[in-house]
Design an enzyme around this catalytic site. Structure first.
Site, PDB file in Angstrom:
ATOM      1  CE  LYS A 127      71.019 -33.439 -30.125  1.00  0.00           C
ATOM      2  NZ  LYS A 127      70.470 -34.110 -31.295  1.00  0.00           N
ATOM      3  CD  GLU A 142      63.023 -36.795 -31.313  1.00  0.00           C
ATOM      4  OE1 GLU A 142      63.517 -36.878 -30.168  1.00  0.00           O
ATOM      5  OE2 GLU A 142      63.154 -37.688 -32.178  1.00  0.00           O
ATOM      6  CG  HIS A 181      62.682 -40.604 -35.727  1.00  0.00           C
ATOM      7  ND1 HIS A 181      63.221 -41.782 -35.264  1.00  0.00           N
ATOM      8  CD2 HIS A 181      63.166 -39.622 -34.925  1.00  0.00           C
ATOM      9  CE1 HIS A 181      64.014 -41.516 -34.228  1.00  0.00           C
ATOM     10  NE2 HIS A 181      63.990 -40.210 -34.005  1.00  0.00           N
ATOM     11  CG  HIS A 183      65.680 -46.671 -33.485  1.00  0.00           C
ATOM     12  ND1 HIS A 183      66.787 -46.375 -32.722  1.00  0.00           N
ATOM     13  CD2 HIS A 183      65.389 -45.534 -34.158  1.00  0.00           C
ATOM     14  CE1 HIS A 183      67.132 -45.117 -32.927  1.00  0.00           C
ATOM     15  NE2 HIS A 183      66.303 -44.581 -33.793  1.00  0.00           N
ATOM     16  CG  HIS A 226      65.091 -42.314 -29.786  1.00  0.00           C
ATOM     17  ND1 HIS A 226      64.375 -41.484 -28.950  1.00  0.00           N
ATOM     18  CD2 HIS A 226      65.427 -41.538 -30.861  1.00  0.00           C
ATOM     19  CE1 HIS A 226      64.295 -40.272 -29.486  1.00  0.00           C
ATOM     20  NE2 HIS A 226      64.908 -40.272 -30.639  1.00  0.00           N
ATOM     21  CG  ASN A 251      69.391 -42.430 -28.268  1.00  0.00           C
ATOM     22  OD1 ASN A 251      68.991 -41.891 -29.298  1.00  0.00           O
ATOM     23  ND2 ASN A 251      70.665 -42.637 -28.021  1.00  0.00           N
ATOM     24  CE  LYS A 256      74.280 -39.429 -31.599  1.00  0.00           C
ATOM     25  NZ  LYS A 256      73.240 -40.261 -30.937  1.00  0.00           N
ATOM     26  CD  GLU A 312      74.507 -41.946 -27.920  1.00  0.00           C
ATOM     27  OE1 GLU A 312      74.159 -41.055 -28.715  1.00  0.00           O
ATOM     28  OE2 GLU A 312      74.034 -43.072 -27.918  1.00  0.00           O
ATOM     29  NE  ARG A 361      74.564 -36.683 -29.090  1.00  0.00           N
ATOM     30  CZ  ARG A 361      75.039 -35.990 -30.094  1.00  0.00           C
ATOM     31  NH1 ARG A 361      76.278 -35.570 -30.059  1.00  0.00           N
ATOM     32  NH2 ARG A 361      74.297 -35.704 -31.146  1.00  0.00           N
ATOM     33  NE  ARG A 383      92.183 -37.678 -45.935  1.00  0.00           N
ATOM     34  CZ  ARG A 383      93.154 -37.672 -46.823  1.00  0.00           C
ATOM     35  NH1 ARG A 383      93.690 -36.531 -47.210  1.00  0.00           N
ATOM     36  NH2 ARG A 383      93.618 -38.798 -47.312  1.00  0.00           N
TER      37      ARG A 383
HETATM   38  P1  NAD Z   1      62.363 -34.900 -43.420  1.00  0.00           P
HETATM   39  O1  NAD Z   1      63.655 -34.256 -43.556  1.00  0.00           O
HETATM   40  O2  NAD Z   1      62.042 -36.055 -44.301  1.00  0.00           O
HETATM   41  O3  NAD Z   1      61.221 -33.794 -43.572  1.00  0.00           O
HETATM   42  C1  NAD Z   1      59.866 -34.197 -43.509  1.00  0.00           C
HETATM   43  C2  NAD Z   1      59.078 -33.696 -44.722  1.00  0.00           C
HETATM   44  O4  NAD Z   1      58.807 -32.328 -44.545  1.00  0.00           O
HETATM   45  C3  NAD Z   1      59.823 -33.818 -46.045  1.00  0.00           C
HETATM   46  O5  NAD Z   1      58.904 -34.253 -47.010  1.00  0.00           O
HETATM   47  C4  NAD Z   1      60.285 -32.383 -46.338  1.00  0.00           C
HETATM   48  O6  NAD Z   1      60.377 -32.147 -47.716  1.00  0.00           O
HETATM   49  C5  NAD Z   1      59.170 -31.594 -45.725  1.00  0.00           C
HETATM   50  N1  NAD Z   1      59.521 -30.261 -45.265  1.00  0.00           N
HETATM   51  C6  NAD Z   1      60.676 -29.857 -44.682  1.00  0.00           C
HETATM   52  N2  NAD Z   1      60.572 -28.584 -44.284  1.00  0.00           N
HETATM   53  C7  NAD Z   1      59.340 -28.169 -44.617  1.00  0.00           C
HETATM   54  C8  NAD Z   1      58.627 -26.947 -44.431  1.00  0.00           C
HETATM   55  N3  NAD Z   1      59.153 -25.926 -43.780  1.00  0.00           N
HETATM   56  N4  NAD Z   1      57.367 -26.877 -44.902  1.00  0.00           N
HETATM   57  C9  NAD Z   1      56.778 -27.940 -45.523  1.00  0.00           C
HETATM   58  N5  NAD Z   1      57.389 -29.120 -45.706  1.00  0.00           N
HETATM   59  C10 NAD Z   1      58.658 -29.226 -45.258  1.00  0.00           C
HETATM   60  O7  NAD Z   1      62.100 -35.443 -41.926  1.00  0.00           O
HETATM   61  P2  NAD Z   1      62.501 -34.896 -40.481  1.00  0.00           P
HETATM   62  O8  NAD Z   1      61.428 -35.403 -39.593  1.00  0.00           O
HETATM   63  O9  NAD Z   1      62.832 -33.478 -40.477  1.00  0.00           O
HETATM   64  O10 NAD Z   1      63.854 -35.686 -40.165  1.00  0.00           O
HETATM   65  C11 NAD Z   1      63.861 -37.086 -40.049  1.00  0.00           C
HETATM   66  C12 NAD Z   1      65.286 -37.560 -40.192  1.00  0.00           C
HETATM   67  O11 NAD Z   1      66.077 -36.982 -39.153  1.00  0.00           O
HETATM   68  C13 NAD Z   1      65.439 -39.050 -40.060  1.00  0.00           C
HETATM   69  O12 NAD Z   1      66.248 -39.522 -41.112  1.00  0.00           O
HETATM   70  C14 NAD Z   1      66.157 -39.230 -38.731  1.00  0.00           C
HETATM   71  O13 NAD Z   1      66.981 -40.368 -38.712  1.00  0.00           O
HETATM   72  C15 NAD Z   1      66.951 -37.977 -38.651  1.00  0.00           C
HETATM   73  N6  NAD Z   1      67.328 -37.597 -37.279  1.00  0.00           N
HETATM   74  C16 NAD Z   1      68.637 -37.274 -37.055  1.00  0.00           C
HETATM   75  C17 NAD Z   1      69.036 -36.891 -35.794  1.00  0.00           C
HETATM   76  C18 NAD Z   1      70.451 -36.481 -35.559  1.00  0.00           C
HETATM   77  O14 NAD Z   1      70.822 -36.249 -34.401  1.00  0.00           O
HETATM   78  N7  NAD Z   1      71.259 -36.348 -36.591  1.00  0.00           N
HETATM   79  C19 NAD Z   1      68.102 -36.799 -34.749  1.00  0.00           C
HETATM   80  C20 NAD Z   1      66.765 -37.108 -35.020  1.00  0.00           C
HETATM   81  C21 NAD Z   1      66.379 -37.507 -36.296  1.00  0.00           C
HETATM   82  N1  GLY Z   2      69.153 -37.501 -31.491  1.00  0.00           N
HETATM   83  C1  GLY Z   2      70.041 -38.103 -30.555  1.00  0.00           C
HETATM   84  C2  GLY Z   2      71.366 -37.401 -30.455  1.00  0.00           C
HETATM   85  O1  GLY Z   2      71.605 -36.414 -31.095  1.00  0.00           O
HETATM   86  O2  GLY Z   2      72.199 -37.858 -29.731  1.00  0.00           O
END
Ligand code: NAD
Ligand code: GLY
Length: 373
Positions: A231, A188, A270, A256, A252, A249, A146, A241, A245, A124
């Site tokens: 942010k 971003e 993304h 998406h 986005h 997006n 998120k 949101e 917030r 939990r």
């Molecule tokens: P990711 O986590 O897949 O990382 C991209 C690639 O880079 C991976 O292959 C990873 O192994 C590699 N990598 C990571 N750090 C590295 C480093 N320092 N050096 C070399 N390689 C490295 O992708 P991302 O773009 O970081 O994140 C995308 C995800 O984030 C999506 O799933 C998306 O939905 C999510 N997201 C979430 C939010 C949120 O608010 N929670 C906001 C935006 C995106």
């Molecule tokens: N990436 C959108 C949010 O955090 O609300």
């Protein structure tokens, strides 16, 4: 090398408040930075194979005062799944973790979302710290609470709002990130300028953006800190949101839809989809007479100058307007079946437009298809 003090940005959420620590060389200081938040001596580090290969040894050294349990998952979006989640939870159970222990999410947005969601439901709720290692994660996904995994019905559909106890963004680790990933994160960063900070956009356009893509240390720190400040301010005002917030997006909904067309296997990142999606949101705003054409041209020129993904690069995803429309109609922001889009009155003036007429959007997508396919 001389390191300056890290910059600290505060996310003000009452008893769930936390700091984002941004700077160089922080990986070697993890043990000291997390110490004030530790109740016990055990940490579980959730990471992926790539990040572990690059930085696992440095992390282990930095955490040598703690009993560290590593949970290393394959890299990639497929980890944001029930299987990925179950595997992380099983590892925590096998290691006998409890709520006085700390989970560290050490990786990009995939690991942050997965480990954050696991932390939110493990017994939990167990405290966790974000240690983002991609530019996208440092400026966006690690901040704001998120967390989510994907399922057969779509992306990020199973998740929670669950704030980390701290975010530690060491900009030095970005030096190993491929340029394609840097550009995805940069989308971003531009977003914060476009949605509410014209002066920041102008700075980026005047050279800060190019220096970020060149991994200039001072530029990275400045851009990451300014993005996190924006942010943090938006999240503090609207954690769940209910209102502003949603501005985060910008671009986005288009993104998406393109991502759904592309599938989530790495063909389209993304941030790449967001870059083109923001251009489309400005185009749509101008086409409807909401935004001055000159601002839209400036956005396009900036993206072009930095070699960022553009609407024209989305040609293969623009082919089937009916399918694209069905993706838009599934968007989480829609209410009571009516379409919601984030549009802009100008650079730095985004707003939430509810009740967008689907026929108007369809015509726009058809026009984009005719222009780019
Ligand atoms: P990711 O986590 O897949 O990382 C991209 C690639 O880079 C991976 O292959 C990873 O192994 C590699 N990598 C990571 N750090 C590295 C480093 N320092 N050096 C070399 N390689 C490295 O992708 P991302 O773009 O970081 O994140 C995308 C995800 O984030 C999506 O799933 C998306 O939905 C999510 N997201 C979430 C939010 C949120 O608010 N929670 C906001 C935006 C995106
Ligand atoms: N990436 C959108 C949010 O955090 O609300």
């Amino acid at each position: 090398m001389q390191m300056s003090d890290p910059q600290i940005c505060h996310v003000d959420l009452g008893e769930r408040s936390y700091d984002i620590i941004i700077g160089e060389g922080l990986l070697s200081r993890l043990g000291e930075l997390i110490a004030p938040l530790m109740r016990g001596q055990r940490v579980a580090v959730v990471t992926d194979e790539t990040v572990h290969g690059l930085y696992g040894a440095a992390l282990a050294k930095s955490l040598s005062d703690y009993e560290t349990h590593m949970i290393v998952r394959p890299a990639g979006e497929s980890q944001k799944s029930m299987e990925g989640l179950e595997s992380v939870l099983d590892s925590l159970f096998r290691a006998g973790f409890d709520r006085s222990d700390m989970i560290l999410a050490f990786g990009g947005g995939v690991i942050g979302d997965l480990a954050g969601f696991a932390a939110s439901i493990y017994k939990r709720g167990c405290p966790f710290i974000q240690i983002p290692t991609t530019l996208l994660a440092q400026v966006d996904s690690s901040v704001g609470g998120k967390t989510a995994i994907n399922n057969a019905f779509g992306k990020n559909l199973v998740g929670s709002f669950y704030q980390p106890r701290m975010v530690i963004a060491d900009t030095d680790v970005l030096s190993t990130l491929p340029l394609r990933q840097i550009k995805a994160g940069y989308a971003e960063i531009v977003k914060y300028g476009l949605l509410g900070d014209r002066a920041f956009f102008d700075l980026l356009d005047a050279g800060l953006g190019a220096r970020v893509l060149d991994l200039d240390r001072a530029a990275l720190r400045e851009a990451v800190a300014r993005s996190c400040e924006t942010k943090a301010r938006i999240v503090a005002a609207d954690e769940r949101e209910a209102g502003q917030r949603a501005l985060l997006n910008l671009g986005h909904s288009f993104a998406h839809a393109f991502e759904l067309e592309a599938g989530y296997d790495g063909d389209l990142l993304h941030g790449e989809a967001v870059s083109a999606g923001m251009e489309m949101a400005f185009e749509f705003s101008s086409a409807r007479g909401i935004c001055d054409e000159a601002d839209t041209e400036l956005v396009k020129a900036h993206l072009e100058k930095l070699g960022m993904p553009r609407a024209a690069h989305m040609a293969q995803y623009l082919k089937d307007t009916d399918r694209l429309m069905s993706h838009f109609l599934q968007d989480k922001k829609n209410e009571a079946g009516a379409l919601t889009l984030i549009l802009a009155r100008a650079i730095g003036q985004a707003f939430v437009q509810k009740d967008v007429d689907p026929a108007t959007l369809r015509n726009f997508l058809t026009e984009m298809k005719n222009r780019h396919v």
